[in-house]
Motif scaffolding. Structure first.
Motif, PDB file in Angstrom:
ATOM      1  N   GLN A  43      21.398  -9.339   2.457  1.00  0.00           N
ATOM      2  CA  GLN A  43      21.834  -8.968   1.114  1.00  0.00           C
ATOM      3  C   GLN A  43      21.810  -7.465   0.847  1.00  0.00           C
ATOM      4  OE1 GLN A  43      19.345 -10.568  -1.965  1.00  0.00           O
ATOM      5  NE2 GLN A  43      17.489 -10.291  -0.751  1.00  0.00           N
ATOM      6  N   LEU A  44      21.020  -6.710   1.575  1.00  0.00           N
ATOM      7  CA  LEU A  44      20.970  -5.263   1.376  1.00  0.00           C
ATOM      8  C   LEU A  44      21.935  -4.516   2.297  1.00  0.00           C
ATOM      9  CD1 LEU A  44      17.120  -4.741   0.957  1.00  0.00           C
ATOM     10  CD2 LEU A  44      18.877  -4.957  -0.825  1.00  0.00           C
ATOM     11  N   GLY A  45      22.819  -5.265   2.935  1.00  0.00           N
ATOM     12  CA  GLY A  45      23.803  -4.645   3.818  1.00  0.00           C
ATOM     13  C   GLY A  45      23.133  -3.900   4.951  1.00  0.00           C
ATOM     14  N   LYS A  46      23.593  -2.678   5.209  1.00  0.00           N
ATOM     15  CA  LYS A  46      23.053  -1.881   6.307  1.00  0.00           C
ATOM     16  C   LYS A  46      21.616  -1.433   6.054  1.00  0.00           C
ATOM     17  CE  LYS A  46      27.589  -0.313   7.713  1.00  0.00           C
ATOM     18  NZ  LYS A  46      28.498   0.826   7.831  1.00  0.00           N
ATOM     19  N   GLN A  47      21.136  -1.596   4.849  1.00  0.00           N
ATOM     20  CA  GLN A  47      19.754  -1.234   4.509  1.00  0.00           C
ATOM     21  C   GLN A  47      18.775  -2.386   4.768  1.00  0.00           C
ATOM     22  OE1 GLN A  47      19.170   1.966   3.715  1.00  0.00           O
ATOM     23  NE2 GLN A  47      21.376   2.173   4.022  1.00  0.00           N
ATOM     24  N   THR A  48      19.292  -3.521   5.193  1.00  0.00           N
ATOM     25  CA  THR A  48      18.449  -4.692   5.467  1.00  0.00           C
ATOM     26  C   THR A  48      17.453  -4.360   6.564  1.00  0.00           C
ATOM     27  OG1 THR A  48      20.245  -6.187   4.867  1.00  0.00           O
ATOM     28  CG2 THR A  48      18.475  -7.112   6.200  1.00  0.00           C
ATOM     29  N   LYS A  49      16.214  -4.782   6.370  1.00  0.00           N
ATOM     30  CA  LYS A  49      15.181  -4.582   7.385  1.00  0.00           C
ATOM     31  C   LYS A  49      15.161  -5.777   8.332  1.00  0.00           C
ATOM     32  CE  LYS A  49      12.302  -1.697   4.515  1.00  0.00           C
ATOM     33  NZ  LYS A  49      11.049  -1.544   3.806  1.00  0.00           N
TER      34      LYS A  49
END
Length: 83
Positions: A43-49
């Motif tokens: 859900q956080l796109g490329k910021q997904t951990k």
């Protein structure tokens, strides 16, 4: 003969393990939301951990196991063939 199934979440974890999280995350971030669990995992796109995405995927796998019993495979095996 007993037959087993594999779910999308198991396949994605397998690809993460073998191709790398960054590659999978970039592809998922640019894909249309086609699956609720996948959308939640990335859900956080490329910021997904990495750990957050895998946690969501593993929870979905456990939920499926609870609903389907022994239907899902235990792990994705890699078959190597000689060319």
């Amino acid at each position: 003969m007993y037959k087993k199934a594999i779910c999308l979440e198991q396949l994605i974890i397998h690809v993460i393990d073998h191709a790398g999280f960054d590659l999978v995350c970039r592809r998922m971030a640019s894909a249309d939301a086609c699956d609720q669990v996948i959308s939640e995992a990335f859900q956080l796109g490329k910021q997904t951990k990495h750990q957050d995405a895998v946690k969501v995927l593993n929870q979905a796998i456990q939920d499926l196991r609870a609903k389907t019993g022994n239907l899902l495979i235990d792990s994705v095996l890699v078959v190597q063939t000689k060319l």
